[in-house]
Design a protein around this motif. Sequence first.
Motif, PDB file in Angstrom:
ATOM      1  N   SER A  75      38.938  -7.012 -19.702  1.00 42.03           N
ATOM      2  CA  SER A  75      40.374  -6.796 -19.513  1.00 42.03           C
ATOM      3  C   SER A  75      40.639  -5.662 -18.523  1.00 42.03           C
ATOM      4  O   SER A  75      41.765  -5.445 -18.108  1.00 42.03           O
ATOM      5  CB  SER A  75      41.028  -6.475 -20.856  1.00 42.03           C
ATOM      6  N   ASP A 119      42.173 -10.928 -20.892  1.00 43.90           N
ATOM      7  CA  ASP A 119      42.131 -10.462 -22.270  1.00 43.90           C
ATOM      8  C   ASP A 119      41.299 -11.469 -23.058  1.00 43.90           C
ATOM      9  O   ASP A 119      41.705 -12.622 -23.203  1.00 43.90           O
ATOM     10  CB  ASP A 119      43.558 -10.386 -22.816  1.00 43.90           C
ATOM     11  N   VAL A 158      43.724   0.995 -29.740  1.00 41.93           N
ATOM     12  CA  VAL A 158      43.179  -0.220 -29.153  1.00 41.93           C
ATOM     13  C   VAL A 158      43.950  -0.642 -27.914  1.00 41.93           C
ATOM     14  O   VAL A 158      43.407  -1.204 -26.975  1.00 41.93           O
ATOM     15  CB  VAL A 158      43.182  -1.352 -30.210  1.00 41.93           C
ATOM     16  N   ARG A 159      45.238  -0.351 -27.924  1.00 47.76           N
ATOM     17  CA  ARG A 159      46.079  -0.767 -26.800  1.00 47.76           C
ATOM     18  C   ARG A 159      46.094   0.229 -25.652  1.00 47.76           C
ATOM     19  O   ARG A 159      46.723  -0.030 -24.628  1.00 47.76           O
ATOM     20  CB  ARG A 159      47.514  -0.962 -27.284  1.00 47.76           C
ATOM     21  N   PRO A 188      45.449   1.928 -22.408  1.00 51.82           N
ATOM     22  CA  PRO A 188      44.814   1.473 -21.176  1.00 51.82           C
ATOM     23  C   PRO A 188      43.688   2.431 -20.798  1.00 51.82           C
ATOM     24  O   PRO A 188      43.632   3.550 -21.302  1.00 51.82           O
ATOM     25  CB  PRO A 188      45.957   1.518 -20.158  1.00 51.82           C
ATOM     26  N   SER A 228      39.913   1.877 -24.238  1.00 56.27           N
ATOM     27  CA  SER A 228      39.846   0.477 -24.669  1.00 56.27           C
ATOM     28  C   SER A 228      38.422  -0.075 -24.588  1.00 56.27           C
ATOM     29  O   SER A 228      38.153  -1.172 -25.044  1.00 56.27           O
ATOM     30  CB  SER A 228      40.789  -0.395 -23.849  1.00 56.27           C
ATOM     31  N   GLN A 249      39.331  -4.719 -34.587  1.00 53.36           N
ATOM     32  CA  GLN A 249      40.571  -5.358 -34.136  1.00 53.36           C
ATOM     33  C   GLN A 249      40.376  -6.291 -32.945  1.00 53.36           C
ATOM     34  O   GLN A 249      40.997  -7.334 -32.876  1.00 53.36           O
ATOM     35  CB  GLN A 249      41.632  -4.301 -33.816  1.00 53.36           C
ATOM     36  N   ARG A 289      39.487 -10.960 -33.083  1.00 54.65           N
ATOM     37  CA  ARG A 289      40.231 -11.964 -32.312  1.00 54.65           C
ATOM     38  C   ARG A 289      39.291 -12.954 -31.653  1.00 54.65           C
ATOM     39  O   ARG A 289      39.614 -14.124 -31.505  1.00 54.65           O
ATOM     40  CB  ARG A 289      41.113 -11.285 -31.257  1.00 54.65           C
TER      41      ARG A 289
END
Lengths: 224, 122
Positions: free
Chosen positions: A83, A108, A138-139, A141, A145, A155, A159
């Motif tokens: 990502s 992603d 986690v989000r 940037p 990450s 997390q 996914r």
Amino acid sequence: MNQEVSQLFPTPDFSHLSENDFQDVYEPAEDSFLLLDALEQEAESLNSLRPLICVEVGCGSGIVITFLKKLLSSQCVCLAVDSNHKATSSTVKTADQNKAQVEAVTSDLLGNLQPRIEGKIDVLVFNPPYVVTPPEEVRCPGLPSSWAGGVNGRQVTDRLLSDVHRLLSPSGVFYLITIRENKPDEIRQMLKDRGLESTVIIERKAGPERLNVIKFQRRISAVT
Amino acid sequence: MADPTVTVNEMKIREVDFNPEFISRMIPRIEWKALYEAALSLDVVGNLSPELITDYEKDEDFLKEAHRVLMEVEVIKGFLICPESGRKFPIENGIPNMLLNEGEVGDGPAQSEALQEDDSMQ
Ligand SMILES: C[S@@+](CC[C@H](N)C(=O)[O-])C[C@H]1O[C@@H](n2cnc3c(N)ncnc32)[C@H](O)[C@@H]1O
């Protein structure tokens, strides 16, 4: 003699990447090298699969997918996603540096590629952001990450895990790095319920982390 | 479920060793129509057959054309465009960027909603 054996699959050269690159891209560390060792140990079995499509999710510097490409003796397509666009461009550089052909996509997880690649991946590799952190990290940037895994450090991994059984080809294999805090047994059970058998193929203690590599593949009866 | 189209600003033809056995094994994994249309939009169709033929594994010319389009054509700079939403995904230095927004890393509902919006791409 031993020297020669270990030189058979040397660690890819990443001397072209500088401290500056590693401000933004995950620098190869114990986990990366454990994954290389695991793949090297699997060389024969991987080659006997004669894989056509290999995918690494979260390729970072690109050393893992480059190593995999060099390890495979028959022609295949190696795809690397991350990502972080600086990671995908580092990956292309690392592949070039080592004269390996790797296709990189900034995405992603598998994103929009997923429907096209379902059921087609022969070798899937993921060294995820596995560190237990507050969920919102986690989000973030940038470099966080590459390691921030949120709750249970799972997390991001979770996914991908929910799709793995759909992504693999009938004889496909999946290699995943976990640490103890990720509850590897729970992960193994989760995928077992979706028809994937697993074995821990390598374990190592690195500082406070207890790392392992789990290999997943379909139950033999499911392959027909 | 339409396939994305490609616009290209810069393209490279790289030489890759022709391995008929590899191409024969790859063909069942690709969608021939999508390959053909991509070749059309990149203007590299050459003698590529619009339809997949039977017994392709015995047809060296057919395999050579498949090899050329599949392995040797590289888009360095351009866009992948979703035919339904018109959404454009840039390709820079040979690397497509499929993120919906730069810097986006999802881990929850917000991201999956965003992805669903773009389902047409699939
Ligand atoms: C622990 S690093 C591993 C890097 C490299 N594979 C290695 O072993 O050295 C995890 C990588 O996953 C990437 N990553 C994190 N979240 C991701 C996501 N949602 N989709 C794709 N890649 C992601 C990070 O940018 C980072 O490069």
